[in-house]
Design a protein around this motif. Sequence first.
Motif, PDB file in Angstrom:
ATOM      1  N   LYS A  10     -40.384 -22.862  19.475  1.00 45.69           N
ATOM      2  CA  LYS A  10     -40.357 -21.449  19.094  1.00 45.69           C
ATOM      3  C   LYS A  10     -39.234 -20.709  19.808  1.00 45.69           C
ATOM      4  N   GLU A  11     -39.055 -20.989  21.096  1.00 43.62           N
ATOM      5  CA  GLU A  11     -37.978 -20.332  21.854  1.00 43.62           C
ATOM      6  C   GLU A  11     -36.614 -20.760  21.331  1.00 43.62           C
ATOM      7  N   ARG A  12     -36.475 -22.044  21.015  1.00 39.35           N
ATOM      8  CA  ARG A  12     -35.196 -22.540  20.516  1.00 39.35           C
ATOM      9  C   ARG A  12     -34.880 -21.951  19.141  1.00 39.35           C
ATOM     10  N   ALA A  13     -35.880 -21.843  18.276  1.00 41.93           N
ATOM     11  CA  ALA A  13     -35.669 -21.278  16.944  1.00 41.93           C
ATOM     12  C   ALA A  13     -35.168 -19.837  17.049  1.00 41.93           C
ATOM     13  N   ALA A  14     -35.731 -19.077  17.994  1.00 42.42           N
ATOM     14  CA  ALA A  14     -35.305 -17.695  18.188  1.00 42.42           C
ATOM     15  C   ALA A  14     -33.842 -17.635  18.650  1.00 42.42           C
ATOM     16  N   LEU A  15     -33.453 -18.559  19.536  1.00 43.96           N
ATOM     17  CA  LEU A  15     -32.070 -18.595  20.018  1.00 43.96           C
ATOM     18  C   LEU A  15     -31.103 -18.959  18.901  1.00 43.96           C
ATOM     19  N   ILE A  16     -31.493 -19.907  18.055  1.00 39.31           N
ATOM     20  CA  ILE A  16     -30.630 -20.311  16.939  1.00 39.31           C
ATOM     21  C   ILE A  16     -30.421 -19.140  15.983  1.00 39.31           C
ATOM     22  N   GLU A  17     -31.522 -18.447  15.695  1.00 38.09           N
ATOM     23  CA  GLU A  17     -31.430 -17.300  14.786  1.00 38.09           C
ATOM     24  C   GLU A  17     -30.570 -16.198  15.389  1.00 38.09           C
ATOM     25  N   GLU A  18     -30.736 -15.962  16.672  1.00 35.77           N
ATOM     26  CA  GLU A  18     -29.956 -14.925  17.364  1.00 35.77           C
ATOM     27  C   GLU A  18     -28.480 -15.274  17.396  1.00 35.77           C
ATOM     28  N   ALA A  19     -28.155 -16.551  17.593  1.00 38.93           N
ATOM     29  CA  ALA A  19     -26.750 -16.985  17.670  1.00 38.93           C
ATOM     30  C   ALA A  19     -26.048 -16.835  16.325  1.00 38.93           C
ATOM     31  N   GLY A  20     -26.769 -17.046  15.236  1.00 38.82           N
ATOM     32  CA  GLY A  20     -26.179 -16.875  13.909  1.00 38.82           C
ATOM     33  C   GLY A  20     -25.105 -17.893  13.561  1.00 38.82           C
ATOM     34  N   LYS A  21     -25.132 -19.046  14.208  1.00 38.24           N
ATOM     35  CA  LYS A  21     -24.118 -20.074  13.957  1.00 38.24           C
ATOM     36  C   LYS A  21     -24.625 -21.083  12.940  1.00 38.24           C
ATOM     37  N   ASP A  22     -23.763 -21.513  12.033  1.00 37.07           N
ATOM     38  CA  ASP A  22     -24.112 -22.589  11.119  1.00 37.07           C
ATOM     39  C   ASP A  22     -24.153 -23.904  11.887  1.00 37.07           C
ATOM     40  N   ARG A  23     -25.157 -24.720  11.590  1.00 39.00           N
ATOM     41  CA  ARG A  23     -25.307 -26.012  12.236  1.00 39.00           C
ATOM     42  C   ARG A  23     -25.204 -27.126  11.192  1.00 39.00           C
ATOM     43  N   LEU A  24     -24.725 -28.276  11.634  1.00 40.07           N
ATOM     44  CA  LEU A  24     -24.633 -29.452  10.779  1.00 40.07           C
ATOM     45  C   LEU A  24     -25.715 -30.451  11.168  1.00 40.07           C
ATOM     46  N   THR A  25     -26.453 -30.941  10.193  1.00 38.32           N
ATOM     47  CA  THR A  25     -27.440 -31.990  10.433  1.00 38.32           C
ATOM     48  C   THR A  25     -26.765 -33.331  10.175  1.00 38.32           C
ATOM     49  N   ILE A  26     -26.832 -34.213  11.166  1.00 38.57           N
ATOM     50  CA  ILE A  26     -26.075 -35.468  11.152  1.00 38.57           C
ATOM     51  C   ILE A  26     -26.981 -36.615  11.594  1.00 38.57           C
ATOM     52  N   SER A  27     -26.751 -37.790  11.057  1.00 35.69           N
ATOM     53  CA  SER A  27     -27.419 -38.984  11.569  1.00 35.69           C
ATOM     54  C   SER A  27     -26.381 -40.097  11.725  1.00 35.69           C
ATOM     55  N   PHE A  28     -26.638 -40.970  12.676  1.00 28.66           N
ATOM     56  CA  PHE A  28     -25.799 -42.156  12.825  1.00 28.66           C
ATOM     57  C   PHE A  28     -26.578 -43.213  13.600  1.00 28.66           C
ATOM     58  N   TYR A  29     -26.127 -44.433  13.482  1.00 31.70           N
ATOM     59  CA  TYR A  29     -26.718 -45.524  14.258  1.00 31.70           C
ATOM     60  C   TYR A  29     -25.622 -46.533  14.555  1.00 31.70           C
ATOM     61  N   LYS A  30     -25.882 -47.349  15.552  1.00 28.19           N
ATOM     62  CA  LYS A  30     -24.949 -48.437  15.875  1.00 28.19           C
ATOM     63  C   LYS A  30     -25.706 -49.525  16.617  1.00 28.19           C
ATOM     64  N   TYR A  31     -25.689 -50.724  16.043  1.00 30.94           N
ATOM     65  CA  TYR A  31     -26.248 -51.872  16.757  1.00 30.94           C
ATOM     66  C   TYR A  31     -25.177 -52.383  17.716  1.00 30.94           C
ATOM     67  N   ALA A  32     -25.577 -52.625  18.943  1.00 32.53           N
ATOM     68  CA  ALA A  32     -24.651 -53.108  19.964  1.00 32.53           C
ATOM     69  C   ALA A  32     -25.485 -53.726  21.091  1.00 32.53           C
ATOM     70  N   HIS A  33     -24.835 -54.432  21.975  1.00 30.85           N
ATOM     71  CA  HIS A  33     -25.526 -55.014  23.130  1.00 30.85           C
ATOM     72  C   HIS A  33     -25.298 -54.080  24.326  1.00 30.85           C
ATOM     73  N   ILE A  34     -26.356 -53.342  24.706  1.00 31.13           N
ATOM     74  CA  ILE A  34     -26.262 -52.336  25.770  1.00 31.13           C
ATOM     75  C   ILE A  34     -26.946 -52.867  27.029  1.00 31.13           C
ATOM     76  N   GLY A  35     -26.201 -52.918  28.116  1.00 31.40           N
ATOM     77  CA  GLY A  35     -26.722 -53.499  29.346  1.00 31.40           C
ATOM     78  C   GLY A  35     -27.757 -52.629  30.037  1.00 31.40           C
ATOM     79  N   ASN A  36     -27.473 -51.308  30.146  1.00 26.32           N
ATOM     80  CA  ASN A  36     -28.390 -50.399  30.836  1.00 26.32           C
ATOM     81  C   ASN A  36     -28.616 -49.147  29.980  1.00 26.32           C
ATOM     82  N   PRO A  37     -29.626 -49.158  29.107  1.00 28.85           N
ATOM     83  CA  PRO A  37     -29.874 -48.025  28.211  1.00 28.85           C
ATOM     84  C   PRO A  37     -30.125 -46.708  28.943  1.00 28.85           C
ATOM     85  N   GLN A  38     -30.732 -46.743  30.134  1.00 26.71           N
ATOM     86  CA  GLN A  38     -31.056 -45.508  30.837  1.00 26.71           C
ATOM     87  C   GLN A  38     -29.795 -44.768  31.274  1.00 26.71           C
TER      88      GLN A  38
END
Length: 343
Positions: A10-38
């Motif tokens: 709810k707090e974030r939604a209010a900030l987004i509305e107040e900022a009035g900026k257009d946002r882009l919704t994006i998705s991506f993925y990548k399979y790879a061998h990651i040694g330390n995910p953290q």
Amino acid sequence: MQLYNTLSAKERAALIEEAGKDRLTISFYKYAHIGNPQILRNYLYLGWDALEVLGRIYIAREGVNAQLSVPAENFEAFKNFLDSVSFLENVRLNIAIEQDNMSFLKLKVKVRHKIVADGLKDDSFDVTDKGIHVGAARFNELIEDPDTVLVDMRNHYESEIGHFKNAVTPDVDTFRDSLDLIEEQLKEHKEDKNLVMYCTGGIRCEKASAYYKHKGFKKVYQLEGGIIEYTRQVRQENLENKFLGKNFVFDHRRGERISEDVISNCHQCGKPCDTHVNCANEACHLLFIQCDDCAKKMDDCCSDACKEVHSLPLEEQKKLRRGKEVSNKIFKKGRSEVLKFKK
């Protein structure tokens, strides 16, 4: 050093509305061998938080899976940040067909065992040894070939509202269920048939392509970028669209319209409808298809019992939920017995 979200939706939604900026919704993925995910998780969180990125991101030893939104004015900086990570340089970004500034309201970057829950205990195959990627034009050619079997690698509630013409749409609840089912159905055609797969953005059928290659299938293809990228290419290149209905998406929108066809029905009255909602009773939260008339009649709930609970004062609802686990009906995704016209 802050490494987690501190604002409510709810707090974030209010900030987004107040900022009035257009946002882009994006998705991506990548399979790879990651040694330390953290370590990667913390690096991504700090970089993206500074760029006002919001979304749900999973990191595992097998790669990264991300659905997010970013202010349009920060897109280039976001892309440059991705390019600073060696295995994410020039990663394909699937930009949503329909935009919504409220598609995500928190930044959640989590380390998981796998980026796609597949239930597999077979670690002998390499997820990066994938099948052949094809774009929209080649995909359209392949699926007209009589030696092609086209398979939807998504779950039943996704394909119910939209799928490609003549696709096999397994009636499954999980990705893991579809892997064995498809292998059993096509085991006699490992050598002679084209196995062509698609999903929302490509991540599930990419893992499936590696799995089926490991299982001995010789002609394995996947739709690059999934339905999202297919739609972009079809519109950009003026190709024939062979997708019917809506593409289910895993954010606030729940679906993007690809064609005007409505191939599903309201789970409560049976009239043509392809709008997914969650039951307004927070103790239920079942995902199902509901038309506007039923939403009004049922007060946005899936059943009379939930409607009765939802009508109670909020504090009374909280008392009823106290000490109880969240109902597992949400995972049935429209299979609940209270729905008369479910698939």
